[in-house]
Design an enzyme around this catalytic site. Structure first.
Site, PDB file in Angstrom:
ATOM      1  N   GLY A 165       9.742 -13.772 -30.580  1.00  0.00           N
ATOM      2  CA  GLY A 165      11.060 -14.249 -30.199  1.00  0.00           C
ATOM      3  C   GLY A 165      11.244 -15.683 -30.670  1.00  0.00           C
ATOM      4  O   GLY A 165      10.648 -16.113 -31.662  1.00  0.00           O
ATOM      5  N   ILE A 170      10.216 -18.538 -29.359  1.00  0.00           N
ATOM      6  CA  ILE A 170       8.994 -19.339 -29.312  1.00  0.00           C
ATOM      7  C   ILE A 170       7.984 -18.821 -30.327  1.00  0.00           C
ATOM      8  O   ILE A 170       7.393 -19.590 -31.087  1.00  0.00           O
ATOM      9  CB  ILE A 170       8.411 -19.346 -27.888  1.00  0.00           C
ATOM     10  N   SER A 204       5.018  -6.565 -31.363  1.00  0.00           N
ATOM     11  CA  SER A 204       5.582  -6.297 -30.046  1.00  0.00           C
ATOM     12  C   SER A 204       6.118  -4.875 -30.104  1.00  0.00           C
ATOM     13  O   SER A 204       6.240  -4.287 -31.189  1.00  0.00           O
ATOM     14  CB  SER A 204       6.678  -7.291 -29.665  1.00  0.00           C
ATOM     15  N   THR A 256       0.451 -19.031 -23.186  1.00  0.00           N
ATOM     16  CA  THR A 256       1.381 -19.997 -22.596  1.00  0.00           C
ATOM     17  C   THR A 256       2.613 -19.279 -22.068  1.00  0.00           C
ATOM     18  O   THR A 256       3.619 -19.928 -21.759  1.00  0.00           O
ATOM     19  CB  THR A 256       1.811 -21.045 -23.637  1.00  0.00           C
ATOM     20  N   ARG A 281       2.994 -15.789 -19.649  1.00  0.00           N
ATOM     21  CA  ARG A 281       2.842 -15.435 -18.240  1.00  0.00           C
ATOM     22  C   ARG A 281       1.453 -14.851 -18.046  1.00  0.00           C
ATOM     23  O   ARG A 281       0.987 -14.025 -18.838  1.00  0.00           O
ATOM     24  CB  ARG A 281       3.901 -14.425 -17.788  1.00  0.00           C
ATOM     25  N   GLU A 341      -0.656 -20.226  -8.784  1.00  0.00           N
ATOM     26  CA  GLU A 341      -0.433 -21.621  -9.150  1.00  0.00           C
ATOM     27  C   GLU A 341       0.045 -22.414  -7.937  1.00  0.00           C
ATOM     28  O   GLU A 341       0.944 -21.950  -7.232  1.00  0.00           O
ATOM     29  CB  GLU A 341       0.594 -21.719 -10.283  1.00  0.00           C
ATOM     30  N   HIS A 369      -0.018 -25.510 -16.296  1.00  0.00           N
ATOM     31  CA  HIS A 369       1.320 -24.997 -16.593  1.00  0.00           C
ATOM     32  C   HIS A 369       2.252 -26.130 -17.035  1.00  0.00           C
ATOM     33  O   HIS A 369       3.265 -26.416 -16.390  1.00  0.00           O
ATOM     34  CB  HIS A 369       1.912 -24.262 -15.387  1.00  0.00           C
TER      35      HIS A 369
END
Length: 319
Positions: free
Chosen positions: A155, A157, A176, A236, A238, A267, A286
């Protein structure tokens, strides 16, 4: 009574300095909360008197059960225009408007490469040795030029990460479930025939997928076993996309060379969590979206969201 606004999870105590909050002076009582919540009860106790809440990404979940316990809440703002931790249907049922803000894609791209480079050149090990009077050169770096970068997701990123990989002279492939050869070619990369091919042939595997039913647990023990023992995994995106116990086992047994991680299943990560201490893990708390420009955008637009709501014209509504 002046309506109240709580800005949640302001870990760095910077929310009020990142934007001009003066449009709310005398109209809304704004307070910031720095510490993460340990339970839903703590959330209710902290913000139960608030009409407006500003949430930072997915740090504090808002499930249906929480909305039911916040009868005063009228407006919930999230940084970014997507937040899987907010039950939008429940918000609507309880009459809560949910709005978002813009978010830039460059920061997570840059952090992805910080992790890749840190792993490849053993930056933490060598820097720590320098500070502690340790050995002068103790590791051999992994090359990027001529090596294969496998991207799970192409996508916004992933495409930017691919471009930087190409600048380093890497062979970039992507996969993907919906990726076509044409879409990959438009990004200047090759679409891997299968996820398995990408895992088996890549020297660095980087995750850039949205978490959903199809991607949760996408990389489990069988998939991690397909990776090369010299390969690195970077996530980076999920944490739940990668089976966490399986990843810890693979790292402990050194079935992969290492992992660069910015996302975790819990977290903040507990102090005694193995991902804090495994020697082949480069872990960050994060930080993918945590940059000055992003924060300035988040909080300035949060102010705009509140002003719009008070004027009866909500902006950037979600759901």
């Amino acid at each position: 009574m002046t309506p109240r606004c709580a800005v949640l999870d302001d870990y760095q105590d910077v929310a009020l300095s990142m934007a001009d909050w003066s449009p709310l002076d005398g109209i809304v009582d704004v307070r910031t909360l720095r510490q993460p919540f340990g339970s839903e009860d703590e959330v209710v106790e902290a913000i139960g008197d608030c009409e407006f809440v500003v949430a930072m990404r997915e740090r504090t979940p808002f499930p249906a059960s929480l909305f039911a316990r916040l009868p005063r809440l009228r407006l919930l703002i999230t940084s970014g225009m997507r937040n899987a931790a907010i039950d939008l249907a429940a918000a609507a049922r309880h009459g809560v408007t949910v709005c978002g803000t813009a978010s830039t894609t460059e920061p997570p791209v840059e952090l992805t490469w910080a992790l890749i480079l840190g792993l490849a050149r053993n930056v933490v090990t060598e820097s720590t040795a320098m500070r502690a009077g340790g050995p002068w050169q103790s590791t051999l770096g992994a090359d990027l030029h001529g090596r294969r970068l496998g991207l799970l997701g192409l996508g916004k990123i992933g495409t930017r990460v691919a471009g930087i990989g190409q600048a380093f002279g890497m062979d970039v492939v992507a996969w993907s479930q919906n990726l076509t050869d044409e879409r990959a070619a438009a990004a200047g990369v090759r679409a891997a025939a299968t996820k398995e091919e990408l895992l088996e042939t890549s020297d660095f595997v980087s995750v850039h997928l949205v978490l959903g039913d199809r991607t949760r647990g996408l990389l489990g023990a069988p998939e991690l076993r397909r990776m090369r023992p010299t390969a690195y995994l970077v996530n980076t995106s999920r944490a739940a996309i990668v089976d966490q116990p399986a990843l810890i086992e693979a790292l402990r047994e050194e079935r992969i060379a290492g992992a660069g991680l910015d996302v975790f299943d819990q977290e903040p990560l507990p102090d005694d969590h193995p991902l804090r201490t495994l020697p082949n893990v480069l872990a960050l708390p994060h930080l993918g979206y945590v940059t000055r420009r992003n924060y300035q955008g988040y909080f300035q637009q949060a102010v705009e969201d509140i002003v719009g709501f008070l004027d009866g014209k909500p902006v950037r509504e979600l759901g």
